[in-house]
Write an enzyme that holds these catalytic residues in place. Structure first.
Site, PDB file in Angstrom:
ATOM      1  N   ARG A  59     -57.294 -24.589 -43.927  1.00  0.00           N
ATOM      2  CA  ARG A  59     -56.296 -24.521 -45.004  1.00  0.00           C
ATOM      3  C   ARG A  59     -54.993 -25.192 -44.572  1.00  0.00           C
ATOM      4  NH1 ARG A  59     -51.158 -22.922 -46.218  1.00  0.00           N
ATOM      5  NH2 ARG A  59     -51.434 -21.068 -44.901  1.00  0.00           N
TER       6      ARG A  59
ATOM      7  N   GLU B 294     -43.528 -16.111 -47.076  1.00  0.00           N
ATOM      8  CA  GLU B 294     -43.150 -17.485 -46.757  1.00  0.00           C
ATOM      9  C   GLU B 294     -41.664 -17.538 -46.421  1.00  0.00           C
ATOM     10  OE1 GLU B 294     -43.483 -21.898 -48.850  1.00  0.00           O
ATOM     11  OE2 GLU B 294     -43.282 -20.097 -50.079  1.00  0.00           O
TER      12      GLU B 294
END
Length: 513
Positions: A20, A150
């Site tokens: 990924r 994040e």
């Protein structure tokens, strides 16, 4: 770094995100079959705990690749070790993951107020509400849930109360892991350790994982600092693949964790080099020659003093012994070579040729002379140099007497090869995917006539001097596996394929002699 034997998480989970985050490396895109092969290797042999396969909704091709991996993983008991990145998108990611048969979602939330306001155009409170709703949707769909923050490192510098508020808001929801990202690689090891300690102290019941990037070259130190502070998992990629400066290289982290802390992983260290080579092949991205553990030259002594110290008492080794990783130590021959280098090579190759002390001195001088000319001297070159030193030219036992090639814009290449071995001749033709492939297939047919098995090709590299001339000399270096060791041969010619033919002929002679 050292640790007490009693730690909260003696065992560290490894989430590998080569498929990924690693695929965000410029120019890297794995085919569905490559993704399946990588998944098999990492789960079955390398023994990573979990794999992050893809991002939800990327493409139909990505969906098919994930379905293939899931189809293989389920009967092998790996289904719940496969994870897919999802987004706060009103259930779209949840539906996509469920549709491909996935069972685990890694939901991405914002870890800083600035990202909420500027990127999402939302207040922090509104974003937290959206995150809570998305988690409930995923839970209702039967998915296991991990939560990514994040830009967590940026948030810790400015917005620690917001991060605490977000984690409190999901505290009663079925979130198995909280994964904290240094998305831009901003942290120093001191900061990574300090912020990790704050998180563990504030939420001692949570399973925290560190997801680091390597913009300052500090990702390994930062990851170890997070682990020492009490984090239970770390995210890696093979060879540090990832955008910009990349992610945490699996091999470097694992050996540092095992050697400098009291914690352990399930990783099989002897498989790390194999995984590195596979990813280099599939990605087209070579790892640096000096990358710890997996680099091509990290177990090669060039300095004669080092070879001497190793010969007399292993004075220039550490815990990172090549045997630990299924590799071997090599001696590089060049202008820095010494007597110990030559003696080690002569012993390792078990030649019957006996050199006098004077001849060894001469041999060493010749190797240094070639090294001054920037020529790489390999073990396979030594018989020819030794022959010159002994004033007895070494006759080639095996000769390639003819090698013709035909390439086509559409269709397979073809080659006709003729060889001679101990006065006997053989010739054969074959087709292949390119001139050298066709040559090798024809050569194998010839070798079969003499009961000689072709060595395994491990790596192939061409070097053309700068300047752009179409008639430039080409140097082809081929790495082979033979007799449980690797051997390197080099061929030089103005024709690219013929330079590879010369390197191949040299290797066959080395084998049969």
């Amino acid at each position: 770094m050292s640790m007490n034997s009693k730690v909260k998480h003696p065992y560290i989970e490894i989430l590998d995100t080569t498929l990924r985050d690693g695929e965000q490396t410029p120019g890297v895109s794995f085919s569905p079959q490559e993704k399946l092969e990588i998944s098999r290797l990492l789960l079955s042999r390398v023994k990573v705990d979990r794999l992050e396969l893809a991002s939800a909704g990327v493409s139909e091709g990505e969906a098919q690749a994930v379905k293939e991996i899931i189809r293989w993983a389920e009967p092998h008991g790996f289904l719940h070790q496969l994870e897919i990145l999802g987004f706060i998108d009103n259930g779209k990611s949840t539906a996509w993951i469920s549709g491909v048969g996935g069972k685990v979602v890694n939901l991405v939330a914002k870890g800083s107020v600035e990202h909420c306001r500027l990127q999402l155009r939302k207040t922090p409170t509104r974003h937290i509400d959206d995150v809570v709703r998305e988690i409930k949707r995923a839970a209702d769909a039967g998915l296991e849930i991990n939560l990514y923050l994040e830009a967590w490192s940026e948030g810790m510098k400015k917005d620690y109360p917001f991060i605490c508020e977000l984690i409190h808001a999901v505290g009663e929801l079925p979130v198995k892991r909280v994964m904290l990202a240094d998305t831009l690689g901003l942290l120093s090891p001191d900061e990574a350790g300090r912020y990790a300690q704050w998180m563990v102290a504030a939420f001692p019941e949570k399973h925290f994982e560190f997801h680091g990037h390597n913009d300052y070259g500090l990702v390994n130190a930062n990851s170890l600092a997070a682990v020492n502070a009490g984090f239970a998992g770390v995210h890696t990629t093979i060879n540090g693949l990832g955008e910009r400066a990349g992610n945490l290289p699996l091999a470097q982290f694992v050996v540092a964790l095992h050697d400098f802390t009291a914690r352990r992983t399930k990783i099989v260290e002897k498989e790390l080099h194999h995984a590195s080579q596979l990813i280099q092949s599939f990605s087209g991205k070579r790892c640096p020659w000096n990358m710890p553990v997996v680099g091509s030259d990290v177990y090669t002594h060039t300095c004669g003093v080092h070879a001497d110290g190793d010969q007399k008492g292993g004075l220039y080794g550490n815990k990172l012994r090549p045997e630990r990783f299924g590799r071997q130590r090599d001696i590089a021959l060049g202008k820095l070579a010494g007597k110990a280098s030559i003696e080690t090579i002569l012993e390792d190759t078990a030649w019957n040729t006996v050199l006098s002390p004077e001849q060894k001195e001469h041999l060493l001088s010749e190797i240094i002379r070639l090294g001054d000319k920037k020529k790489t001297v390999s073990v396979a070159d030594l018989p020819y140099i030794v022959a010159g030193v002994k004033k007895t030219p070494l006759n080639k036992v095996f000769r390639i007497t003819a090698a013709d090639f035909t390439s086509k814009l559409h269709g397979l290449a073809s080659s006709h090869v003729a060889v001679e071995f101990n006065g006997r001749q053989a010739e054969a033709s074959a087709k292949g995917d390119g001139g050298y492939d066709a040559f090798v297939k024809a050569l194998k047919k010839c070798l079969k006539e003499f009961n000689i098995t072709m060595p395994k090709l491990v790596d192939y590299e061409e070097r053309i001097p700068p300047g752009g001339r179409t008639d430039a000399i080409v140097e082809t270096t081929i790495t082979w596996s033979y007799g449980g060791r690797t051997h390197i041969t080099t061929g030089v010619d103005s024709d690219q394929v013929l330079s590879a033919v010369a390197a191949t002929e040299k290797m066959i002679n080395f084998m049969v002699q």
